[in-house]
Every structure is written in structure tokens, then in C-alpha cells.
Design a protein around this motif. Sequence first.
Motif, short mmCIF file in Angstrom:
data_model
loop_
_atom_site.label_atom_id
_atom_site.label_comp_id
_atom_site.label_asym_id
_atom_site.label_seq_id
_atom_site.Cartn_x
_atom_site.Cartn_y
_atom_site.Cartn_z
N GLY A 97 -16.91 -48.33 -20.30
CA GLY A 97 -17.16 -47.33 -21.21
C GLY A 97 -18.60 -47.34 -21.68
N SER A 98 -19.33 -48.16 -21.17
CA SER A 98 -20.76 -48.20 -21.89
C SER A 98 -21.88 -47.64 -20.97
CB SER A 98 -21.04 -49.84 -22.32
OG SER A 98 -22.46 -49.70 -22.93
N SER A 99 -22.84 -47.27 -21.92
CA SER A 99 -24.07 -46.59 -20.88
C SER A 99 -25.03 -47.71 -20.33
CB SER A 99 -25.04 -45.78 -21.56
OG SER A 99 -25.31 -46.43 -22.80
N PHE A 100 -24.75 -49.00 -21.06
CA PHE A 100 -25.30 -50.07 -20.56
C PHE A 100 -24.79 -50.65 -19.33
CE2 PHE A 100 -26.01 -50.21 -25.18
CZ PHE A 100 -27.39 -50.03 -25.17
N PHE A 101 -25.17 -50.06 -18.15
CA PHE A 101 -24.36 -50.49 -16.88
C PHE A 101 -24.90 -52.21 -16.39
CE2 PHE A 101 -28.62 -48.56 -15.74
CZ PHE A 101 -29.18 -49.68 -14.84
N ASP A 102 -25.94 -52.69 -16.98
CA ASP A 102 -26.22 -53.77 -16.53
C ASP A 102 -25.80 -54.85 -17.70
OD1 ASP A 102 -27.81 -52.95 -18.76
OD2 ASP A 102 -29.55 -53.99 -18.06
N ILE A 103 -25.07 -54.56 -18.54
CA ILE A 103 -24.29 -55.68 -19.58
C ILE A 103 -22.71 -55.64 -19.06
CG2 ILE A 103 -23.91 -56.36 -21.66
CD1 ILE A 103 -26.43 -54.63 -22.61
N VAL A 104 -22.20 -56.49 -18.61
CA VAL A 104 -21.00 -56.47 -18.15
C VAL A 104 -20.12 -57.70 -18.93
CG1 VAL A 104 -19.17 -56.82 -16.22
CG2 VAL A 104 -21.40 -55.52 -15.90
N LEU A 105 -18.98 -57.40 -19.57
CA LEU A 105 -18.41 -58.53 -20.28
C LEU A 105 -17.66 -59.23 -19.43
CD1 LEU A 105 -17.08 -56.55 -23.46
CD2 LEU A 105 -19.46 -57.66 -23.16
N PRO A 106 -17.56 -60.56 -19.49
CA PRO A 106 -16.92 -61.65 -18.48
C PRO A 106 -15.33 -61.32 -18.45
CG PRO A 106 -18.40 -62.87 -19.83
CD PRO A 106 -18.34 -61.60 -20.20
N CYS A 107 -14.85 -60.88 -19.68
CA CYS A 107 -13.49 -60.46 -19.79
C CYS A 107 -13.02 -59.21 -18.80
CB CYS A 107 -12.98 -60.34 -21.20
SG CYS A 107 -13.75 -59.29 -22.14
N GLY A 108 -14.17 -58.36 -18.50
CA GLY A 108 -13.76 -57.21 -17.71
C GLY A 108 -13.40 -55.80 -18.60
N GLY A 109 -13.59 -56.25 -20.10
CA GLY A 109 -13.11 -54.94 -20.74
C GLY A 109 -14.24 -54.25 -21.45
N GLY A 110 -14.18 -53.63 -22.57
CA GLY A 110 -15.28 -53.05 -23.37
C GLY A 110 -14.83 -53.17 -24.55
N ILE A 111 -16.13 -53.24 -25.78
CA ILE A 111 -16.03 -53.46 -27.11
C ILE A 111 -16.88 -52.24 -27.76
CG2 ILE A 111 -15.27 -55.59 -26.98
CD1 ILE A 111 -18.12 -56.16 -27.82
N THR A 112 -16.65 -51.84 -28.82
CA THR A 112 -17.52 -51.14 -29.57
C THR A 112 -18.06 -51.75 -31.03
OG1 THR A 112 -16.48 -49.09 -28.94
CG2 THR A 112 -17.62 -48.70 -31.00
N VAL A 113 -19.28 -51.67 -31.25
CA VAL A 113 -19.76 -52.31 -32.19
C VAL A 113 -20.36 -51.41 -33.40
CG1 VAL A 113 -21.38 -54.35 -32.98
CG2 VAL A 113 -20.09 -54.65 -31.24
N SER A 114 -20.03 -51.37 -34.44
CA SER A 114 -20.77 -50.81 -35.59
C SER A 114 -21.60 -51.57 -36.27
CB SER A 114 -19.63 -50.17 -36.69
OG SER A 114 -18.89 -49.12 -36.06
N ILE A 115 -22.82 -51.20 -36.44
CA ILE A 115 -24.01 -51.91 -37.19
C ILE A 115 -24.40 -50.96 -38.30
CG2 ILE A 115 -26.46 -52.50 -36.74
CD1 ILE A 115 -26.00 -52.54 -33.78
N HIS A 116 -24.30 -51.73 -39.50
CA HIS A 116 -24.23 -51.27 -40.81
C HIS A 116 -25.61 -51.91 -41.51
CE1 HIS A 116 -23.71 -49.81 -44.99
NE2 HIS A 116 -23.26 -51.24 -45.31
N VAL A 117 -26.42 -51.33 -41.92
CA VAL A 117 -27.71 -51.67 -42.72
C VAL A 117 -27.21 -51.97 -44.14
CG1 VAL A 117 -30.12 -51.23 -43.44
CG2 VAL A 117 -29.28 -50.30 -41.36
N LEU A 118 -27.07 -53.25 -44.50
CA LEU A 118 -26.47 -53.52 -45.81
C LEU A 118 -27.76 -53.49 -46.84
CD1 LEU A 118 -25.27 -57.23 -45.07
CD2 LEU A 118 -24.15 -55.24 -45.61
N VAL B 99 -20.55 -56.57 -52.15
CA VAL B 99 -19.19 -56.65 -51.44
C VAL B 99 -19.12 -58.01 -50.86
CG1 VAL B 99 -18.98 -54.32 -51.40
CG2 VAL B 99 -20.00 -55.31 -49.45
N LEU B 100 -19.98 -58.42 -50.17
CA LEU B 100 -19.93 -59.92 -49.40
C LEU B 100 -19.47 -60.88 -50.55
CD1 LEU B 100 -22.83 -59.45 -46.85
CD2 LEU B 100 -20.32 -58.73 -46.67
N SER B 101 -20.41 -60.78 -51.56
CA SER B 101 -20.24 -61.75 -52.64
C SER B 101 -18.62 -61.78 -52.93
CB SER B 101 -21.30 -61.81 -53.47
OG SER B 101 -22.39 -61.92 -53.37
#
Length: 319
Positions: free
Chosen positions: A113-134, A139-141
Motif C-alpha cells: 500500500g506504499s508509494s515507495f515501490f522500491d522499499i519492500v518489507l521482508p514480512c511481505g506486509g505493510g506498515i504506517t508510521v506517524s512522525i511527530h515533531v516533539l 510527556v516522555l518524562s
Amino acid sequence: MLHENITALSDSNPHEVGEATVRPTPVRSLLTDDVEEIFRFAIRELARGRVALATLVEIRGGAARALGSHVVIAADGRFCGYVSGGCIEAAIAFEALDALSEDKDREVKYGEGSSFFDIVLPCGGGITVSIHVLRDAQVLSQVLTELGHRRSAGLRYSRSLKQLEMVEPPERAGCVDGGFETIYRPRTRVVISGQSVEAERVAAISNSSGYEVVTHTKRERDLPDIDQYTAVVLLHHDLDAEQAVLHAALRSNAFYIGALGSTRTHRKRVDRLDSSGFSKAQIRRIKAPIGVFGPTRDANSLGLSVLADVAATRLSIYA
């Protein structure tokens, strides 16, 4: 292909080229997937500069890591943590550096489901990652403080508000009402009762596995603290010697109770516990003979057997 893309980018210097700015080359700083170490890294780096927190928020098919897993990326390209088996963390770091440059959160898909056709996960699935600027480390403390007091903690990331806040710990990580909630549980504590080569081996393997180890001998009057994230391991060759800790464990909410001894020895243990007033349900909590395989004839094999059983039991409860 991913390696080639990253290598090509890494050949550039972090200086302006025309109107474009080449980002620093991502470099793994710590080899860890322990959330406490990852958050401490983020807090240290926030004191020096800008930091992004990447979180695994969706899994499509198979995946190497659990929902809620993190990667922390510093502004100079150093990062730690995992959201995969290690195959895409550098690519995520590049995305995080762009997010830091733009001061804007983003969400990226990899694999299916990714637009990065050249990045294939070995497990054969897909993931979504949220990137948050801290924005700060508060909250981490707070999460680290709760874990330090042996309490679970929860964080909620609001995709619409681009905000990270403390919440009541959810039952499991996942999407809730348009946000993503993550639960953090205290590390496994292993209470080892016994004074033998077997006890020393179990303690050594527990330490190397990152568990919190508490040892107890029959000469000690004070009983160890036992909570729901505690495994109690009884390694005595004498039923009398284990009695105090075993009784305390059975009255606690320890997630694992295991005891050394043969099937015949355990029958004697059960008879003694029954005569002491413990219920059949309480007694059934005891794993005896201890471990996932056996019988073992050496301390190293016993240690591996016990810790494998402890890890599998915790995973089955808190997966």
C-alpha cells in the motif's frame, strides 16, 4: 534498492546545494528496542536540539514489531529504536529529518500500500508510521516516572491536533476516536528464591535479557515486592526453604510462579499447600516442574528453560 538510495543520499554533505538543503545522514546511535532507553535518548537529545518521534500506528499483514513501537530521530541524524526488523529505520529517519526541517508532522506508509515501490518489507506486509515533531520532553518524562514506580502509562497521539498527551493506559495499543494510543508497561521483574548454581544462572540470564532481578534467600526475613509484572522463580531443593516466598507469591497477582522439583516433589508441595488453606485455583498457578522443556541436567539449560517460560507467559498475557 533501499540501500542504494540511502547510500546515494549519504554521499552528499550536509550543506546547501543551490536552494536545497541536504539532510544529515541517518546513523543508528543505540542498538535497542527498550522503550525506556529510547525515551531517555529522546530527552537527552531534546536538551541539545530538535527531535522527532516515529510510531508504528498500523500493520497490514505481517510485521516484525508491535503496534506502538518507536524510533526517535535527532536533528543531526542519529536515531534509535525499531518499527521493523531494521530494514526501514534509516528511511524513516530521512522522513523525520524532513519533518523536523518543515516543523510539520507527517505519516508515511511502507511495504504493501506504499508509494515507495522500491522499499519492500521482508514480512511481505505493510506498515504506517506517524512522525511527530516533539515540542518538549514532559510527556516522555512522565511515562518514565510511571514506569519507575512500576505503574503502566499511556500516551495518545492526536493526528488532527499533532499533539502527544498522557492518558489512562489503554488495554492495548491502537487507534481510538481518531487518535493513536499506546500503553507502556513496567519491565519484567524476576524474583529468584534460592541459593544455588541454578539460581545464579537464572539471575545471569535474566540480567542479560534486560529484566529487573531480585534475589532472595531463606536467611532473609523481608519478602520481596511482587506485583502483576513479576515472575517468581523458586529454585530450592527443600520445600521448607521455599515456603515463605511461595505463600507470598500465591497471595499476590504475580503473572508467573514456577517451582523446581519433580512431579513427585510437586505432589508433596500441593498437599502441603492444601493443608495450609490455599485453594485449588491458587495452587494451579504454580508451574511445576518449572520451565518449557525438561528435565534438564545442567544449570544453563534450566536457566534458558525458565526464562523462555517467563517470556512466553508474559507475552501471552500482555501481547
